[in-house]
Design an enzyme around this catalytic site. Structure first.
Site, PDB file in Angstrom:
ATOM      1  N   ASP A  18       0.834  -1.206   0.000  1.00 53.70           N
ATOM      2  CA  ASP A  18       0.000   0.000   0.000  1.00 53.70           C
ATOM      3  C   ASP A  18       0.872   1.260   0.000  1.00 53.70           C
ATOM      4  O   ASP A  18       1.995   1.246   0.498  1.00 53.70           O
ATOM      5  CB  ASP A  18      -0.929  -0.022   1.223  1.00 53.70           C
ATOM      6  CG  ASP A  18      -2.110   0.924   1.070  1.00 53.70           C
ATOM      7  OD1 ASP A  18      -2.342   1.423  -0.052  1.00 53.70           O
ATOM      8  OD2 ASP A  18      -2.808   1.160   2.073  1.00 53.70           O
ATOM      9  N   ASN A  66     -10.996  -2.299  -5.410  1.00 58.11           N
ATOM     10  CA  ASN A  66     -10.198  -1.391  -6.256  1.00 58.11           C
ATOM     11  C   ASN A  66     -10.851  -1.146  -7.622  1.00 58.11           C
ATOM     12  O   ASN A  66     -10.497  -0.192  -8.318  1.00 58.11           O
ATOM     13  CB  ASN A  66      -8.767  -1.926  -6.456  1.00 58.11           C
ATOM     14  CG  ASN A  66      -7.887  -1.826  -5.215  1.00 58.11           C
ATOM     15  OD1 ASN A  66      -6.972  -2.630  -5.029  1.00 58.11           O
ATOM     16  ND2 ASN A  66      -8.149  -0.842  -4.360  1.00 58.11           N
TER      17      ASN A  66
HETATM   18  C1  IPE Z   1      -5.528  -2.688  -0.263  1.00 53.29           C
HETATM   19  O1  IPE Z   1      -5.136  -1.371  -0.413  1.00 53.29           O
HETATM   20  C2  IPE Z   1      -5.520  -3.377  -1.591  1.00 53.29           C
HETATM   21  C3  IPE Z   1      -4.205  -3.591  -2.194  1.00 53.29           C
HETATM   22  C4  IPE Z   1      -3.058  -3.323  -1.645  1.00 53.29           C
HETATM   23  C5  IPE Z   1      -4.234  -4.178  -3.503  1.00 53.29           C
HETATM   24  P1  IPE Z   1      -6.229  -0.203  -0.579  1.00 53.29           P
HETATM   25  O2  IPE Z   1      -5.447   1.049  -0.744  1.00 53.29           O
HETATM   26  O3  IPE Z   1      -7.185  -0.529  -1.641  1.00 53.29           O
HETATM   27  O4  IPE Z   1      -6.961  -0.243   0.834  1.00 53.29           O
HETATM   28  P2  IPE Z   1      -7.856   0.852   1.566  1.00 53.29           P
HETATM   29  O5  IPE Z   1      -8.901   1.271   0.593  1.00 53.29           O
HETATM   30  O6  IPE Z   1      -6.961   1.989   1.937  1.00 53.29           O
HETATM   31  O7  IPE Z   1      -8.391   0.149   2.770  1.00 53.29           O
HETATM   32  C1  IPE Z   2      -1.510   0.207  -3.410  1.00 56.67           C
HETATM   33  O1  IPE Z   2      -1.286   1.567  -3.439  1.00 56.67           O
HETATM   34  C2  IPE Z   2      -1.764  -0.378  -4.780  1.00 56.67           C
HETATM   35  C3  IPE Z   2      -3.153  -0.751  -5.031  1.00 56.67           C
HETATM   36  C4  IPE Z   2      -4.138  -0.697  -4.171  1.00 56.67           C
HETATM   37  C5  IPE Z   2      -3.479  -1.219  -6.362  1.00 56.67           C
HETATM   38  P1  IPE Z   2      -2.496   2.611  -3.440  1.00 56.67           P
HETATM   39  O2  IPE Z   2      -2.830   2.925  -4.843  1.00 56.67           O
HETATM   40  O3  IPE Z   2      -3.599   2.141  -2.591  1.00 56.67           O
HETATM   41  O4  IPE Z   2      -1.787   3.858  -2.769  1.00 56.67           O
HETATM   42  P2  IPE Z   2      -2.465   4.896  -1.772  1.00 56.67           P
HETATM   43  O5  IPE Z   2      -3.010   4.109  -0.619  1.00 56.67           O
HETATM   44  O6  IPE Z   2      -3.532   5.607  -2.541  1.00 56.67           O
HETATM   45  O7  IPE Z   2      -1.344   5.785  -1.369  1.00 56.67           O
HETATM   46 MG    MG Z   3      -4.059   2.387  -0.650  1.00 64.82          MG
END
Ligand code: IPE
Ligand code: IPE
Ligand code: MG
Length: 251
Positions: A18, A66
């Protein structure tokens, strides 16, 4: 670097990768640049985990939720995934790594599924680390799919209600062929599970770091694994039962 005990590594390491978006936004870059940099961290962690002798590595790459992101970001993530799979399969062959995917693959675009199938087939006979990508994955969705299949088997007379044990239920999950994770790392400072492996994380040791995924380094990975090695896993028993220390008065 923190010295690690090779005999006390997690058999199964799971990672919620993340913070890609925030990494980019803090640098006035587009979020997708953060995902591209995140893919470099994936390469490092895969290589390190395999070198350390970790048997199973599971990466949360794209959640069921997502799909609700802007279409442009979703498309860019799918393109990046295909590029990663195409580029890395040769390296997976050299490192004897086997690909595996969990999640609802019927929601993925056809071209992504074709690329995944090719990579899975090509690496199917590899006997080293199993690299599982969680794609279009949600723990609740997985549990519902499992419950539906189990109910169908009961309706069709293939099993009776008395057969339903935790082992049997687990065999209906996408992770049927995987042990439960011993250790979960989540980057970027969020302290939540975000619908990842809800059933399988029952006794997993959890580790959270403030570092965004693109900035996660080998040193940090070793630090996290050293932390895992310092923990006492009790599985509901007492500490004395685990360490073998005798306390007759407490018997
Ligand atoms: C969790 O991260 C999903 C992945 C790392 C693929 P998110 O960024 O989607 O999670 P939330 O929405 O902050 O809980
Ligand atoms: C994790 O990084 C990757 C996916 C969830 C696909 P994020 O895209 O969630 O990054 P933040 O949380 O917005 O910084
Ligand atoms: Mg995230």
């Amino acid at each position: 670097m923190t010295p690690l005990d090779p005999h006390k590594l997690p058999v199964h390491l799971a990672v919620i990768m993340d913070g890609n978006g925030r990494w980019a936004q803090q640098r006035m870059l587009k979020r997708i640049i953060g995902h591209q940099r995140g893919a470099e961290t994936v390469k490092m962690v895969v290589e390190q985990a395999s070198l350390l002798g970790i048997k199973y590595l599971t990466l949360f790459a794209f959640s069921s939720e997502n799909w609700s992101r802007p279409a442009l970001e979703v498309r860019a993530l799918m393109t990046l995934l295909k590029k990663y799979m195409r580029q890395e399969t040769e390296r997976m062959m050299r490192k004897n790594i086997r690909y595996n995917v969990i999640g609802n693959r019927s929601e993925l675009p056809d071209d992504v599924n074709e690329t995944l199938d090719k990579a899975i087939q090509k690496t199917a006979a590899n006997s080293g680390m199993v690299l599982t990508l969680a794609l279009s994955y949600g723990g609740r969705q997985e549990l519902c799919r499992a419950a539906a299949r189990l109910a169908q088997d009961a309706v069709d007379g293939r099993l009776s209600i008395a057969d339903v044990t935790t082992e049997l239920f687990g065999s209906y999950l996408d992770t049927d062929n995987l042990p439960d994770p011993d250790f979960l790392i989540r980057t970027s400072g969020e302290m939540r599970i975000s619908n990842f492996l809800l059933w399988q994380l029952a006794y997993t040791e959890l580790y959270f770091t403030e570092t965004n995924w693109p900035d996660f380094t080998i040193n940090e990975l070793h630090k996290a694994l050293a932390d895992f090695q310092s923990r006492e896993r009790r599985f509901g028993m007492t500490g004395d039962q685990i360490t073998g220390r005798g306390h007759p008065s407490n018997a």
